[in-house]
Design a protein around this motif. Structure first.
Motif, PDB file in Angstrom:
ATOM      1  N   LEU A  51       0.842  -1.193   0.000  1.00 44.13           N
ATOM      2  CA  LEU A  51       0.000   0.000   0.000  1.00 44.13           C
ATOM      3  C   LEU A  51       0.881   1.249   0.000  1.00 44.13           C
ATOM      4  O   LEU A  51       2.083   1.171   0.270  1.00 44.13           O
ATOM      5  CB  LEU A  51      -0.927  -0.005   1.214  1.00 44.13           C
ATOM      6  N   ALA A  52       0.274   2.389  -0.262  1.00 44.43           N
ATOM      7  CA  ALA A  52       1.024   3.646  -0.341  1.00 44.43           C
ATOM      8  C   ALA A  52       1.746   3.979   0.960  1.00 44.43           C
ATOM      9  O   ALA A  52       2.796   4.614   0.939  1.00 44.43           O
ATOM     10  CB  ALA A  52       0.092   4.789  -0.737  1.00 44.43           C
ATOM     11  N   ASP A  53       1.214   3.523   2.094  1.00 45.32           N
ATOM     12  CA  ASP A  53       1.880   3.816   3.377  1.00 45.32           C
ATOM     13  C   ASP A  53       2.986   2.820   3.711  1.00 45.32           C
ATOM     14  O   ASP A  53       3.571   2.859   4.785  1.00 45.32           O
ATOM     15  CB  ASP A  53       0.856   3.879   4.515  1.00 45.32           C
ATOM     16  N   GLY A  54       3.263   1.894   2.782  1.00 47.69           N
ATOM     17  CA  GLY A  54       4.326   0.919   2.991  1.00 47.69           C
ATOM     18  C   GLY A  54       3.866  -0.408   3.564  1.00 47.69           C
ATOM     19  O   GLY A  54       4.665  -1.326   3.725  1.00 47.69           O
ATOM     20  N   THR A  55       2.583  -0.547   3.877  1.00 45.15           N
ATOM     21  CA  THR A  55       2.062  -1.797   4.423  1.00 45.15           C
ATOM     22  C   THR A  55       2.170  -2.906   3.377  1.00 45.15           C
ATOM     23  O   THR A  55       1.619  -2.780   2.281  1.00 45.15           O
ATOM     24  CB  THR A  55       0.586  -1.633   4.845  1.00 45.15           C
ATOM     25  N   PRO A  56       2.866  -4.003   3.705  1.00 41.13           N
ATOM     26  CA  PRO A  56       2.953  -5.114   2.750  1.00 41.13           C
ATOM     27  C   PRO A  56       1.642  -5.895   2.703  1.00 41.13           C
ATOM     28  O   PRO A  56       0.981  -6.083   3.738  1.00 41.13           O
ATOM     29  CB  PRO A  56       4.089  -5.975   3.308  1.00 41.13           C
ATOM     30  N   ILE A  57       1.270  -6.345   1.530  1.00 42.70           N
ATOM     31  CA  ILE A  57       0.027  -7.100   1.332  1.00 42.70           C
ATOM     32  C   ILE A  57       0.367  -8.454   0.729  1.00 42.70           C
ATOM     33  O   ILE A  57       1.066  -8.541  -0.282  1.00 42.70           O
ATOM     34  CB  ILE A  57      -0.932  -6.343   0.382  1.00 42.70           C
ATOM     35  N   LYS A  58      -0.129  -9.520   1.352  1.00 39.53           N
ATOM     36  CA  LYS A  58      -0.042 -10.881   0.805  1.00 39.53           C
ATOM     37  C   LYS A  58      -1.256 -11.624   1.341  1.00 39.53           C
ATOM     38  O   LYS A  58      -1.244 -12.143   2.463  1.00 39.53           O
ATOM     39  CB  LYS A  58       1.252 -11.575   1.215  1.00 39.53           C
ATOM     40  N   GLU A  59      -2.327 -11.609   0.552  1.00 38.78           N
ATOM     41  CA  GLU A  59      -3.611 -12.159   0.981  1.00 38.78           C
ATOM     42  C   GLU A  59      -4.237 -12.924  -0.171  1.00 38.78           C
ATOM     43  O   GLU A  59      -3.896 -12.698  -1.330  1.00 38.78           O
ATOM     44  CB  GLU A  59      -4.568 -11.021   1.375  1.00 38.78           C
ATOM     45  N   ASN A  60      -5.175 -13.796   0.161  1.00 47.73           N
ATOM     46  CA  ASN A  60      -5.997 -14.416  -0.874  1.00 47.73           C
ATOM     47  C   ASN A  60      -7.352 -14.757  -0.290  1.00 47.73           C
ATOM     48  O   ASN A  60      -7.475 -14.981   0.921  1.00 47.73           O
ATOM     49  CB  ASN A  60      -5.292 -15.636  -1.479  1.00 47.73           C
ATOM     50  N   TYR A  61      -8.347 -14.764  -1.167  1.00 47.44           N
ATOM     51  CA  TYR A  61      -9.723 -14.991  -0.731  1.00 47.44           C
ATOM     52  C   TYR A  61     -10.494 -15.776  -1.785  1.00 47.44           C
ATOM     53  O   TYR A  61     -10.392 -15.506  -2.974  1.00 47.44           O
ATOM     54  CB  TYR A  61     -10.452 -13.660  -0.510  1.00 47.44           C
ATOM     55  N   GLY A  62     -11.251 -16.732  -1.303  1.00 48.05           N
ATOM     56  CA  GLY A  62     -12.183 -17.473  -2.137  1.00 48.05           C
ATOM     57  C   GLY A  62     -13.457 -17.684  -1.348  1.00 48.05           C
ATOM     58  O   GLY A  62     -13.479 -17.531  -0.128  1.00 48.05           O
ATOM     59  N   PHE A  63     -14.520 -18.027  -2.015  1.00 47.51           N
ATOM     60  CA  PHE A  63     -15.812 -18.210  -1.374  1.00 47.51           C
ATOM     61  C   PHE A  63     -16.267 -19.635  -1.626  1.00 47.51           C
ATOM     62  O   PHE A  63     -16.148 -20.145  -2.740  1.00 47.51           O
ATOM     63  CB  PHE A  63     -16.819 -17.219  -1.963  1.00 47.51           C
ATOM     64  N   SER A  64     -16.780 -20.283  -0.579  1.00 43.95           N
ATOM     65  CA  SER A  64     -17.161 -21.681  -0.720  1.00 43.95           C
ATOM     66  C   SER A  64     -18.258 -22.053   0.268  1.00 43.95           C
ATOM     67  O   SER A  64     -18.563 -21.306   1.195  1.00 43.95           O
ATOM     68  CB  SER A  64     -15.937 -22.562  -0.468  1.00 43.95           C
ATOM     69  N   ALA A  65     -18.790 -23.242   0.050  1.00 39.15           N
ATOM     70  CA  ALA A  65     -19.685 -23.834   1.038  1.00 39.15           C
ATOM     71  C   ALA A  65     -18.831 -24.230   2.236  1.00 39.15           C
ATOM     72  O   ALA A  65     -17.675 -24.631   2.089  1.00 39.15           O
ATOM     73  CB  ALA A  65     -20.379 -25.062   0.460  1.00 39.15           C
ATOM     74  N   LYS A  66     -19.402 -24.100   3.419  1.00 37.34           N
ATOM     75  CA  LYS A  66     -18.655 -24.434   4.637  1.00 37.34           C
ATOM     76  C   LYS A  66     -18.282 -25.909   4.673  1.00 37.34           C
ATOM     77  O   LYS A  66     -17.227 -26.278   5.176  1.00 37.34           O
ATOM     78  CB  LYS A  66     -19.475 -24.044   5.867  1.00 37.34           C
ATOM     79  N   SER A  67     -19.140 -26.744   4.138  1.00 39.16           N
ATOM     80  CA  SER A  67     -18.809 -28.170   4.040  1.00 39.16           C
ATOM     81  C   SER A  67     -19.370 -28.717   2.734  1.00 39.16           C
ATOM     82  O   SER A  67     -20.411 -28.276   2.257  1.00 39.16           O
ATOM     83  CB  SER A  67     -19.360 -28.959   5.234  1.00 39.16           C
ATOM     84  N   ALA A  68     -18.635 -29.650   2.161  1.00 38.60           N
ATOM     85  CA  ALA A  68     -19.059 -30.274   0.910  1.00 38.60           C
ATOM     86  C   ALA A  68     -20.017 -31.411   1.238  1.00 38.60           C
ATOM     87  O   ALA A  68     -19.658 -32.357   1.928  1.00 38.60           O
ATOM     88  CB  ALA A  68     -17.852 -30.794   0.155  1.00 38.60           C
ATOM     89  N   SER A  69     -21.234 -31.274   0.763  1.00 36.62           N
ATOM     90  CA  SER A  69     -22.236 -32.325   0.979  1.00 36.62           C
ATOM     91  C   SER A  69     -23.274 -32.225  -0.127  1.00 36.62           C
ATOM     92  O   SER A  69     -23.345 -31.213  -0.829  1.00 36.62           O
ATOM     93  CB  SER A  69     -22.895 -32.163   2.351  1.00 36.62           C
ATOM     94  N   PRO A  70     -24.113 -33.227  -0.270  1.00 36.63           N
ATOM     95  CA  PRO A  70     -25.166 -33.166  -1.286  1.00 36.63           C
ATOM     96  C   PRO A  70     -26.132 -31.987  -1.080  1.00 36.63           C
ATOM     97  O   PRO A  70     -26.809 -31.574  -2.012  1.00 36.63           O
ATOM     98  CB  PRO A  70     -25.900 -34.499  -1.125  1.00 36.63           C
TER      99      PRO A  70
END
Length: 175
Positions: A51-70
């Protein structure tokens, strides 16, 4: 006084140059997945840089069902915003990367929180899955998005479609 003014101008130039060189890169990923190996096809984003203030960024995000089930096939289920481990990120298809400023970074973080904190059962395979989540982030960074019905369960095909709709990305199609 002249030296003090020169120092002030030099410091100002230095800080402007540092702010101008700060950037966050948002990469749009798909994971081919395999039911046999316990990972379904998936789309997510990663963000790296500073970021402009020097804060390093290393993130990732995905969206999913909390558990895989039928139950996923029957309608809305409980949801999570996932953070991928490096070992999974290394195995992904990297479709394209967009450089963003601080304002867009914070807009993405706000959108991630909105999806994460949605009440009730918010994941829906047809209307709010990983593709829709990544699409919402893509729109924040200025990428044109559509959701063809035949691609809603095929993240790689969908991200290739988005790449094709956005020639300014100069990104290749991934086989």
């Amino acid at each position: 006084m002249g030296r003090l003014l020169q120092l002030a101008l030099a410091l100002t130039a230095f800080f402007w140059a540092a702010a101008a060189s700060a950037e966050v890169r948002v990469t749009f990923h798909s994971f081919d997945g395999s039911v046999l190996f316990g990972r379904y096809p998936h789309a997510f984003v990663s963000m790296e840089g500073e970021l402009a203030d020097g804060t390093p960024i290393k993130e990732n995000y995905g969206f999913s069902a909390k558990s895989a089930s039928p139950a996923v096939l029957a309608g809305p289920v409980e949801h999570i915003v996932m953070v991928e481990k490096d070992k999974w990120i290394d195995r992904t298809n990297r479709h394209f990367t967009v450089v963003i400023d601080d304002a867009k970074y914070w807009a993405i973080r706000k959108e991630v929180a909105r999806w994460r904190d949605a009440p009730g059962k918010y994941y829906d395979l047809a209307t709010r899955n990983c593709i829709h989540f990544v699409g919402a982030i893509a729109q924040i960074v200025g990428v044109r998005v559509t959701y063809p019905e035949d691609m809603l369960r095929r993240p790689k095909k969908w991200l290739n479609h988005i790449t094709g709709r956005n020639p300014q990305l100069r990104a290749p199609q991934i086989d």
